[in-house]
Design a protein around this motif. Sequence first.
Motif, mmCIF file in Angstrom:
data_model
loop_
_atom_site.group_PDB
_atom_site.id
_atom_site.type_symbol
_atom_site.label_atom_id
_atom_site.label_comp_id
_atom_site.label_asym_id
_atom_site.label_seq_id
_atom_site.Cartn_x
_atom_site.Cartn_y
_atom_site.Cartn_z
ATOM 1 N N MET A 1 -3.735 -9.118 -3.708
ATOM 2 C CA MET A 1 -4.223 -9.182 -5.236
ATOM 3 C C MET A 1 -5.821 -9.414 -5.140
ATOM 4 O O MET A 1 -6.718 -8.825 -5.734
ATOM 5 C CB MET A 1 -3.638 -10.136 -5.876
ATOM 6 N N GLN A 2 -6.369 -10.286 -4.310
ATOM 7 C CA GLN A 2 -7.645 -10.502 -3.990
ATOM 8 C C GLN A 2 -8.486 -9.363 -3.684
ATOM 9 O O GLN A 2 -9.747 -9.174 -4.116
ATOM 10 C CB GLN A 2 -7.848 -11.578 -3.007
ATOM 11 N N LEU A 3 -7.940 -8.457 -2.779
ATOM 12 C CA LEU A 3 -8.474 -7.292 -2.672
ATOM 13 C C LEU A 3 -8.747 -6.379 -3.666
ATOM 14 O O LEU A 3 -9.467 -5.660 -3.960
ATOM 15 C CB LEU A 3 -7.894 -6.636 -1.363
ATOM 16 N N ALA A 4 -7.461 -6.192 -4.324
ATOM 17 C CA ALA A 4 -7.419 -5.373 -5.707
ATOM 18 C C ALA A 4 -8.617 -5.863 -6.576
ATOM 19 O O ALA A 4 -9.487 -5.064 -7.033
ATOM 20 C CB ALA A 4 -5.962 -5.179 -6.452
ATOM 21 N N ALA B 1 2.330 -6.376 5.272
ATOM 22 C CA ALA B 1 1.490 -6.976 6.310
ATOM 23 C C ALA B 1 0.880 -5.797 7.154
ATOM 24 O O ALA B 1 -0.137 -5.741 7.592
ATOM 25 C CB ALA B 1 2.364 -7.877 7.248
ATOM 26 N N GLN B 2 1.987 -4.878 7.366
ATOM 27 C CA GLN B 2 1.407 -3.601 8.045
ATOM 28 C C GLN B 2 0.019 -2.858 7.212
ATOM 29 O O GLN B 2 -0.865 -2.537 7.985
ATOM 30 C CB GLN B 2 2.615 -2.515 8.091
ATOM 31 N N ASP B 3 0.362 -2.557 5.993
ATOM 32 C CA ASP B 3 -0.668 -2.268 5.211
ATOM 33 C C ASP B 3 -1.938 -2.926 5.374
ATOM 34 O O ASP B 3 -2.929 -2.281 5.516
ATOM 35 C CB ASP B 3 -0.411 -2.121 3.739
ATOM 36 N N ILE B 4 -1.922 -4.202 5.288
ATOM 37 C CA ILE B 4 -3.040 -4.932 5.123
ATOM 38 C C ILE B 4 -3.845 -5.012 6.812
ATOM 39 O O ILE B 4 -5.148 -5.027 6.907
ATOM 40 C CB ILE B 4 -2.712 -6.634 5.028
ATOM 41 N N ALA C 1 -1.642 6.423 -0.456
ATOM 42 C CA ALA C 1 -2.585 5.333 0.310
ATOM 43 C C ALA C 1 -1.992 4.904 1.569
ATOM 44 O O ALA C 1 -2.634 4.775 2.807
ATOM 45 C CB ALA C 1 -2.999 4.499 -0.407
ATOM 46 N N HIS C 2 -0.606 4.618 1.406
ATOM 47 C CA HIS C 2 0.059 4.066 2.378
ATOM 48 C C HIS C 2 0.252 5.148 3.593
ATOM 49 O O HIS C 2 0.067 4.708 4.853
ATOM 50 C CB HIS C 2 1.577 3.615 1.998
ATOM 51 N N ALA D 1 -8.543 -0.275 -3.997
ATOM 52 C CA ALA D 1 -7.732 -0.433 -5.239
ATOM 53 C C ALA D 1 -6.153 0.145 -5.250
ATOM 54 O O ALA D 1 -5.487 -0.325 -5.626
ATOM 55 C CB ALA D 1 -8.648 -0.003 -6.376
ATOM 56 N N VAL D 2 -6.520 1.397 -4.674
ATOM 57 C CA VAL D 2 -5.077 2.369 -4.812
ATOM 58 C C VAL D 2 -4.250 1.830 -3.774
ATOM 59 O O VAL D 2 -2.790 1.663 -3.928
ATOM 60 C CB VAL D 2 -5.497 3.635 -4.493
ATOM 61 N N ALA D 3 -4.737 1.413 -2.599
ATOM 62 C CA ALA D 3 -3.867 0.739 -1.596
ATOM 63 C C ALA D 3 -3.252 -0.476 -1.848
ATOM 64 O O ALA D 3 -2.212 -1.007 -1.440
ATOM 65 C CB ALA D 3 -4.475 0.819 -0.134
ATOM 66 N N THR D 4 -3.809 -1.512 -2.820
ATOM 67 C CA THR D 4 -3.300 -2.836 -2.746
ATOM 68 C C THR D 4 -2.843 -3.234 -4.332
ATOM 69 O O THR D 4 -2.203 -4.034 -4.381
ATOM 70 C CB THR D 4 -4.652 -3.844 -2.844
ATOM 71 N N THR D 5 -3.247 -2.266 -5.438
ATOM 72 C CA THR D 5 -2.787 -2.621 -6.811
ATOM 73 C C THR D 5 -1.205 -2.822 -7.068
ATOM 74 O O THR D 5 -0.575 -3.664 -7.421
ATOM 75 C CB THR D 5 -3.553 -1.781 -7.746
#
Length: 388
Positions: free
Chosen positions: A284-287, A78-81, A334-335, A363-367
Amino acid sequence: MRWPRLYLPVLLLADLHCVVHNTCCEHHHGHRSVVLHARPTVSVTGTCRCNMCVSTCLGVFCSNVQECALTVSPARQAQDITQLGKIYDIPGITSTPVNDTDMQEYYNTTTERDYRVLQFFKGPGLHSTLYSPAPMWCSAGTSVQPTMVLERMSRLQCKRVLEVGCAQGFCTLFLAHLCPDVAFRGIDIVPRHIEIAKQCGQGESFANAQFTTCDATALDAFEDETFDLIFAVEALCHLDTPQKRNDFLTRASQRLSKGGTVLMIDGFRSPVFAEANPEQQLAMQLAEKAFYINEMPSKNTWRQHALDLDFDVVEDMDLTAQVLPFWEQGWRVAHFALNFAYILKYVCMCFRLTKPAMANFLAVATTAHAFQDRCTAEYGLLMLQKKK
Ligand SMILES: C[S@@+](CC[C@H](N)C(=O)[O-])C[C@H]1O[C@@H](n2cnc3c(N)ncnc32)[C@H](O)[C@@H]1O
């Protein structure tokens, strides 16, 4: 970029060492190892070009996989988002459909550069590195997908092979060099990729490979019953509507000989996507949007199309554990960077980073989140055979 050039010879030496160290050809057949470098041209050093040696040598990378799971708590996810929300207009991204023109701009501009960064300047293919006993920064992992194709191609004794979405030709040239008696064609929708593939494929050892700009949903550059095998590595995920998938499989079926095969190695939406928590679904939707895909097809979707069009599903292999380390290493960077979200946003503004460049960071942050526990995405191999 000066520093990667300085380190390149060191990385190259280390890479050679790793590939030689991992080869079993030396022990079993007295042959030397096979080492591939793809840029500026693809070349293979070593004395052995026989399929069995190469499959054994590189196929070793596909076995003995250790489960790798991100240890990210829901709170950190959640923090990443939240942090991504400081840089990106998340509701805008998820609600705006992407189209083929956006996708082509993405591949035309930043993608090649960013894959090379992700693969520590060693990666020749525009695809994920799969797990290998060699360290992640070695190029060997990018050869796992074409090696899997090689194994199946040799087993089925294919003589005419088409790669769909071949980009700059890495997989096709890898296979063309190893199988001089097989005729290869590679197609891609991005003309610039095909130009580069043609340049890389100059030379006698690639005389059996040809490249053409062509859309996978049309396959209009070919006559019927031209191929024994049609394969794609991380390209069919771009067929994000039932119409596109249907068009591709219909054309593929026409272009294949009787009993011919479609082989895809790709990311897929997980069958349990709907049960994942909202943050995982959003990741996933962001990726997907970051890769310029509206909604990645699931394996079940492909199965359904295949059955409707008279194909049998002959192989289904899960490779998520093999791909996760690659995306995990990117996610770690990315994190860390996301701790400085406002600084990142300022840097992006100063350097006027383009939309595709921004998409690649997303993509790198979410995949890795999407692949974690296979809850919203999975990576794998699906093989369909046209009924005789
Ligand atoms: C992630 S890259 C994979 C490239 C290549 N298979 C490799 O492994 O290096 C996806 C490729 O699919 C191509 N592509 C996407 N949609 C396509 C379509 N409808 N027809 C042909 N190629 C397409 C893109 O241009 C891009 O080069």
